[in-house]
Every structure is written in C-alpha cells, then in structure tokens.
Design a protein around this motif. Sequence first.
Motif, PDB file in Angstrom:
ATOM      1  N   THR A 188       9.849   2.048  -2.824  1.00 49.24           N
ATOM      2  CA  THR A 188       8.483   2.309  -3.022  1.00 49.24           C
ATOM      3  C   THR A 188       7.639   1.140  -3.877  1.00 49.24           C
ATOM      4  O   THR A 188       6.660   0.973  -3.556  1.00 49.24           O
ATOM      5  CB  THR A 188       8.154   3.734  -3.661  1.00 49.24           C
ATOM      6  N   THR A 200       4.711  -1.007  -2.700  1.00 46.90           N
ATOM      7  CA  THR A 200       3.330  -1.074  -3.229  1.00 46.90           C
ATOM      8  C   THR A 200       2.892  -2.431  -3.743  1.00 46.90           C
ATOM      9  O   THR A 200       1.549  -2.498  -4.268  1.00 46.90           O
ATOM     10  CB  THR A 200       2.974  -0.021  -4.415  1.00 46.90           C
ATOM     11  N   GLY A 235       0.733  -1.200  -0.036  1.00 37.51           N
ATOM     12  CA  GLY A 235      -0.081   0.029   0.126  1.00 37.51           C
ATOM     13  C   GLY A 235       0.747   1.315  -0.084  1.00 37.51           C
ATOM     14  O   GLY A 235       2.012   1.245  -0.356  1.00 37.51           O
ATOM     15  N   GLY A 236       0.166   2.425   0.535  1.00 37.70           N
ATOM     16  CA  GLY A 236       0.737   3.526   0.459  1.00 37.70           C
ATOM     17  C   GLY A 236       1.996   3.834   1.558  1.00 37.70           C
ATOM     18  O   GLY A 236       2.152   2.582   2.224  1.00 37.70           O
TER      19      GLY A 236
END
Length: 321
Positions: free
Chosen positions: A44, A48, A10-11
């Motif tokens: 990142t 994600t 996720g974020g």
Amino acid sequence: MRAITVSRFGGPDVLEVADVPDPTPGPNDLLVRTEAIGVNFIDTYFRTGAYAVDLPYVAGAEGSGVVTQVGAEVRDVRVGDRVAWSSAPGSYAELVVVPASAAVPVPDGVPAPQAASALLQGMTAHYLLHSVYPAQPGDTVLVHAGAGGVGLILTQLAAARGVRVITTVSTDAKAELSRAAGAAEVLRYGDDLAEQVRGLTGGEGVAAVYDGVGASTFEASLTSTRIRGTVALFGAASGPVPPFDPQRLNALGSLFLTRPTLAHYTRDRAELLWRSGDVFAAIADGRLRIRVGAQYPLDRAADAHRDLQGRQTTGSVVLIP
Ligand code: NDP
C-alpha cells in the motif's frame, strides 16, 4: 498473462487488472507460475507513492508457486520445484520473474497460501525477535496490532521462547485471536495505554516494544518502555511518525530506538536461508500457525488493499491467481 498494474499513485482503485506480456527471466532468474500471492502493508505504501517506485509497475513482492523456467546460470533449482519469495517486484501476477538468489524452497506440508504469506511477515518477526531485541525468557514485550499478519507470528514466536507478550488490538474478535496466539495480556489502544502497560509490569515498563502501527502508537511505545529498553519502530500502518528529538530518549530512560527493515536483516543468501528456513520449519512441524485471514481472487486486489488498510483483516492476506 493477467497482472495487477499501477499507472498512477492513489487509493485501492488505482490497482487495475490488465493483460500484459509474459515476463522473460534472465540467466540468473526463475520464471514461476504463482499459486498464491502475499499481500502486505508495504504494497500500500508503494501504491500511494509513499515509497518510491517508477510508474507504471506491476504490484506486489511476495508469493509462492511452481518453477516453469530456469535461467542458464541457475544451479540447484529445477522446473517443477515449489519456491517462495518475499522480494520480487511484480508478484501480483500469474507469472513472476524471481531472482534465484531471492527464491527459497518450500517444504512439503506447507500449503501454497501459507507459503505465499509467511516469508515477509515471518522473517520480519524473526529478525525483530532474534536480532533487533533478542527477547529472553522472563522479559515482557509489547506488540502492537497483535492480530495482524506480523503480530500473530511475532506473538507465537515470542511466547514459545518464554517471553511474556502484551498486545494491542482494536476489536474483541482480534483480542481473542491474539490471546490464542499466546498473548498474556491484550489491551486496546487509548490515551492510558502506557499507564496500563506500566500497571502490568510493576511500574517498570517493557523490555521492548515492536511497533508496526507508527503515528498513533509511537508516543505510547516510548512511554511504555523500561529504562535502557528498545523501541523497534518497524512500520507505519496508521501513518508515519513525525520528526522526533533524540534528546527525549535520554529523558525517557536511555532508550534504544531503531527503524529496521527486512532487506537489512536478509543481507546475504545465508541470512535469507537461515530466517526462511526457521520460519518454514516451524510451520511444517506445527510450532507456528500462519493464519490466512482472507483470500481474494487476483482480480480483487483492490478489495484486499481496502480491507487491509481499513483494519478489516486478521493474520495474513493472499491473492489467488
Ligand atoms: P497487519 O496485518 O498488521 O495490518 C495492519 C494492522 O495495523 C491493522 O490490522 C490494525 O490492527 C493495525 N492498525 C492500527 N492503526 C491502524 C490504522 N490507522 N490503519 C490501518 N491499520 C491500523 O499488516 P502487516 O502484518 O502486513 O504489517 C504490519 C506492519 O509491519 C506494517 O506497518 C508494515 O509496514 C510493517 N512491516 C515492516 C517490515 C519491516 O521490515 N520494517 C516488514 C513487514 C511489515 P488493529 O485493528 O488491531 O489495530
């Protein structure tokens, strides 16, 4: 020890501060107490789920620190040595198991934050410039995200070789940094980007484009490149490039398109030592400046990701345990 763990994709909020058991090194590993930890865009992609990784995991891959334990089979490294690495999973932590084959010595005079953030981005700039398209004095090249971690290093290394560097950036402050790193021309992203690049190259186009931005720049990268030039698509900061018809490379001028990754350009210990040695030597003798644009305490890893993805950072980003 304290570490940043991810138990669902996720974020930035999925990065959680946790107390976890100290990791145990195997016979060919080092145990390292981190002094600084590199934050990279690839972190990142794992967070994600865009890149495959098993959950849960401790985030991060890059850092620098002091060896506290040496595996029984390891030669040439001692407790107390300063080392850095760019490919040890679980690096967002106070203690990291680093395979001895992935650790490189840090020269005196390279501070921990620079040591922790120079390898992944620096060796990427190195292989792009030396091995993907070996830019020559007199060439003009285009570097997207010129004020980013890779961008500032690539610009300095290319300019030092006598290469004319055109960069793209999103703000005036970033333009200033990019120019200070040696960019001859700094442009903004936009519909007329390729036209501007052609205007700066007598209509010819650039010898190579180094594109780590991806979705939003790829089309301009293709149309900014001269006949028989190279498009090195090495990242996707703005998102992945959609499927692409290779016939277009013919129509655009017999272009070379490659999608390289650092692991394939540090295939063995000799190649890793060559690239890391060049990068650290250039830092130690002042030819290469690593701008650590932002430092966060380890516990604020989520803020570091937010800022990196939100285009708020310049140069390299580190966490301090
Ligand atoms: P950067 O510090 O360059 O940060 C990314 C920059 O990309 C931003 O600062 C921003 O600069 C620019 N950008 C443009 N569009 C967007 C967008 N929509 N969202 C976010 N950023 C955007 O990161 P790194 O130096 O860590 O990495 C740069 C690229 O290189 C990444 O894509 C990364 O994955 C890739 N990479 C690839 C490697 C490989 O071997 N293939 C190894 C290392 C990195 P601005 O605001 O000026 O546009």
